[in-house]
Motif scaffolding. Structure first.
Motif, short mmCIF file in Angstrom:
data_model
loop_
_atom_site.label_atom_id
_atom_site.label_comp_id
_atom_site.label_asym_id
_atom_site.label_seq_id
_atom_site.Cartn_x
_atom_site.Cartn_y
_atom_site.Cartn_z
N VAL A 1 0.86 -1.18 0.00
CA VAL A 1 0.00 0.00 0.00
C VAL A 1 0.90 1.23 0.00
N VAL A 2 0.33 2.36 -0.39
CA VAL A 2 1.07 3.62 -0.42
C VAL A 2 0.33 4.61 0.47
N CYS A 3 1.05 5.23 1.39
CA CYS A 3 0.42 6.18 2.30
C CYS A 3 0.08 7.47 1.56
N PRO A 4 -0.71 8.35 2.18
CA PRO A 4 -1.08 9.62 1.52
C PRO A 4 0.13 10.49 1.17
N ASN A 5 1.28 10.23 1.79
CA ASN A 5 2.49 11.00 1.51
C ASN A 5 3.46 10.23 0.60
N ASN A 6 2.91 9.24 -0.11
CA ASN A 6 3.63 8.47 -1.13
C ASN A 6 4.77 7.60 -0.60
N HIS A 7 4.64 7.09 0.61
CA HIS A 7 5.60 6.13 1.13
C HIS A 7 5.03 4.72 0.95
N ASN A 8 5.83 3.82 0.43
CA ASN A 8 5.41 2.43 0.25
C ASN A 8 5.42 1.72 1.58
N GLN A 9 4.38 0.95 1.83
CA GLN A 9 4.25 0.17 3.06
C GLN A 9 3.79 -1.23 2.71
N THR A 10 4.13 -2.19 3.54
CA THR A 10 3.64 -3.55 3.38
C THR A 10 2.79 -3.88 4.60
N VAL A 11 1.59 -4.36 4.35
CA VAL A 11 0.71 -4.82 5.44
C VAL A 11 0.47 -6.31 5.24
N THR A 12 0.33 -7.02 6.34
CA THR A 12 0.15 -8.47 6.30
C THR A 12 -1.09 -8.85 7.10
N PHE A 13 -1.94 -9.67 6.49
CA PHE A 13 -3.19 -10.09 7.13
C PHE A 13 -3.45 -11.56 6.89
N ARG A 14 -4.13 -12.18 7.83
CA ARG A 14 -4.88 -13.41 7.58
C ARG A 14 -6.27 -12.94 7.19
N GLN A 15 -6.98 -13.71 6.40
CA GLN A 15 -8.30 -13.27 5.96
C GLN A 15 -9.23 -13.02 7.14
N GLU A 16 -9.17 -13.87 8.15
CA GLU A 16 -10.07 -13.71 9.30
C GLU A 16 -9.80 -12.40 10.04
N GLU A 17 -8.52 -12.06 10.25
CA GLU A 17 -8.22 -10.82 10.97
C GLU A 17 -8.56 -9.60 10.13
N PHE A 18 -8.39 -9.71 8.80
CA PHE A 18 -8.77 -8.63 7.90
C PHE A 18 -10.27 -8.35 8.01
N GLU A 19 -11.08 -9.40 7.88
CA GLU A 19 -12.53 -9.24 7.93
C GLU A 19 -12.99 -8.73 9.30
N GLU A 20 -12.38 -9.23 10.36
CA GLU A 20 -12.74 -8.79 11.71
C GLU A 20 -12.42 -7.31 11.92
N ALA A 21 -11.24 -6.89 11.49
CA ALA A 21 -10.85 -5.48 11.63
C ALA A 21 -11.76 -4.58 10.79
N LEU A 22 -12.11 -5.06 9.61
CA LEU A 22 -12.98 -4.29 8.73
C LEU A 22 -14.37 -4.12 9.35
N LYS A 23 -14.94 -5.20 9.86
CA LYS A 23 -16.27 -5.16 10.46
C LYS A 23 -16.31 -4.29 11.72
#
Length: 65
Positions: free
Chosen positions: A9-31
């Motif tokens: 992903v790229v932050c609003p200030n154009n810095h590249n970042q890497t995020v790591t998720f399991r699908q379950e934690e992604f969906e839980e955080a989103l909800k």
């Protein structure tokens, strides 16, 4: 094989970042509304875009199949 996926992903200030998720934690955080990215370079937090959410779900679907 790990059930965690890395996403670039790229932050609003154009810095590249890497995020790591399991699908379950992604969906839980989103909800729960807790899904926010953080840039370690400029100390900025931002929510994911709808395009990023669609990309994450597509990658999770690919990894399952």
């Amino acid at each position: 094989m790990s059930d965690r996926l890395d996403f670039e992903v790229v932050c609003p200030n154009n810095h590249n970042q890497t995020v790591t998720f399991r699908q379950e934690e992604f969906e839980e955080a989103l909800k729960s509304g807790a899904l926010v990215f953080h840039c370690n370079t400029c100390d900025t937090d931002w929510p994911p875009t709808s395009d990023q959410l669609a990309m994450f779900r597509k990658q999770f679907a690919k990894s399952e199949g």
